[in-house]
Structures are given as structure tokens and as C-alpha cells.
Design a protein around this motif. Structure first.
Motif, short mmCIF file in Angstrom:
data_model
loop_
_atom_site.label_atom_id
_atom_site.label_comp_id
_atom_site.label_asym_id
_atom_site.label_seq_id
_atom_site.Cartn_x
_atom_site.Cartn_y
_atom_site.Cartn_z
N VAL A 73 -9.92 -83.73 28.78
CA VAL A 73 -10.94 -83.46 27.28
C VAL A 73 -9.98 -82.67 26.61
O VAL A 73 -8.50 -82.36 27.16
N GLU A 74 -10.11 -83.52 25.71
CA GLU A 74 -8.38 -83.12 24.67
C GLU A 74 -9.76 -82.82 23.33
O GLU A 74 -10.42 -82.78 22.78
N GLU A 75 -8.75 -81.78 22.38
CA GLU A 75 -8.94 -81.24 21.07
C GLU A 75 -8.79 -82.48 20.37
O GLU A 75 -7.42 -82.25 20.43
N ASP A 79 -9.79 -81.13 15.03
CA ASP A 79 -11.02 -79.90 16.75
C ASP A 79 -12.33 -81.16 16.59
O ASP A 79 -13.38 -79.71 16.97
N LYS A 81 -14.07 -82.05 20.35
CA LYS A 81 -13.81 -82.10 21.45
C LYS A 81 -13.89 -83.08 22.60
O LYS A 81 -15.47 -83.67 22.05
N SER A 99 -17.49 -89.34 22.74
CA SER A 99 -18.13 -87.71 22.47
C SER A 99 -19.50 -87.82 22.41
O SER A 99 -20.21 -88.77 22.43
#
Length: 135
Positions: A73-75, A79, A81, A99
Motif C-alpha cells: 500500500v502506497e500513499e 495523497d 492510497k 485504487s
């Protein structure tokens, strides 16, 4: 050819960035910030094999750490996710971001000694960013 580590590339040219950012739902303020920033990108590799992709500019710095072929999981810079999966294809670093808020994004970073070409795609909209080596 393989990925190029520990070499810095500075943004030189862009094409279709506005349409791509709109498709992602990026705010007008953040789109304007993106257009005025001139980032420097670098890919490094830690001793444990984890890759680090960093982008620095006078507007905003950003860094992500990941292992190839492992979802995480990346931000994102904006902004959001997302679930990301990085793979390597020769000198290309490919990431697919999934997403719940928008369709999949594919980002291909093609590393060459004289250029880093980034191709970003969502919903048939493609954006290009060309980076040149920093001396």
C-alpha cells in the motif's frame, strides 16, 4: 540493459500532464504545483535489495521504498492510497497502481544513460515526462 542506480535525472520536458492529472482527480492547486516543479529523480538500492525511488524539488520531496514483485500500500504524491506492484522489464521499472477511487494507473520508467522517460497511463490518457542526467 538493466535499471540504472545512483544516477540523478532532472525534468526536461512533459507532455499531456494536465489531462492525466485531471483523470486522477488531482486538485487545481496540486496540478499548478506539479507544473511549476522541476523534480530530480533517483533510483537507489539498499543492501537488503529494497529499491528506493526518490523525487526532490523546491516544491515537494517524495520517496517510496519497495521490493520488486511484492504488492504494498502506497500513499502517492497527491495523497491517494493505492495498492502498487513494481516489476522490472530490462531497463524499465513498471508499476501498476490500483485504487478504489479511480481506474488502474500504469507508470513505466525507462532508464537509459542519457535519459529517463516516464510514461503514465490512465483510462487511455497517456502522459510523458522526459528527464535528463544531472551533471
Amino acid at each position: 540493459m538493466s535499471l540504472i542506480f545512483n544516477k540523478k535525472y532532472k525534468l526536461h520536458a512533459s507532455e499531456n500532464v494536465e489531462e492525466f492529472l485531471k483523470a486522477l482527480g488531482v486538485s487545481l492547486e496540486d496540478r499548478n504545483l506539479c507544473h511549476s516543479a522541476i523534480p530530480v529523480v533517483e533510483l537507489t538500492k539498499k543492501e537488503d535489495g529494497k529499491l528506493v525511488l526518490s523525487s526532490t524539488s523546491d516544491k515537494k520531496d517524495f520517496s517510496i521504498e519497495f521490493y520488486l514483485n511484492e504488492e504494498f500500500v502506497e500513499e502517492t504524491l497527491y495523497d491517494h492510497k493505492v495498492t502498487s506492484l513494481f516489476t522490472q522489464d530490462g531497463n524499465k521499472l513498471v508499476v501498476v497502481q490500483k485504487s478504489d477511487n479511480y481506474n488502474d494507473v500504469t507508470i513505466v520508467r525507462e532508464f537509459n544513460p542519457d535519459e529517463l522517460k516516464i510514461t503514465l497511463t490512465i483510462d487511455g490518457i497517456t502522459c510523458y515526462r522526459i528527464y535528463k542526467p544531472v551533471d
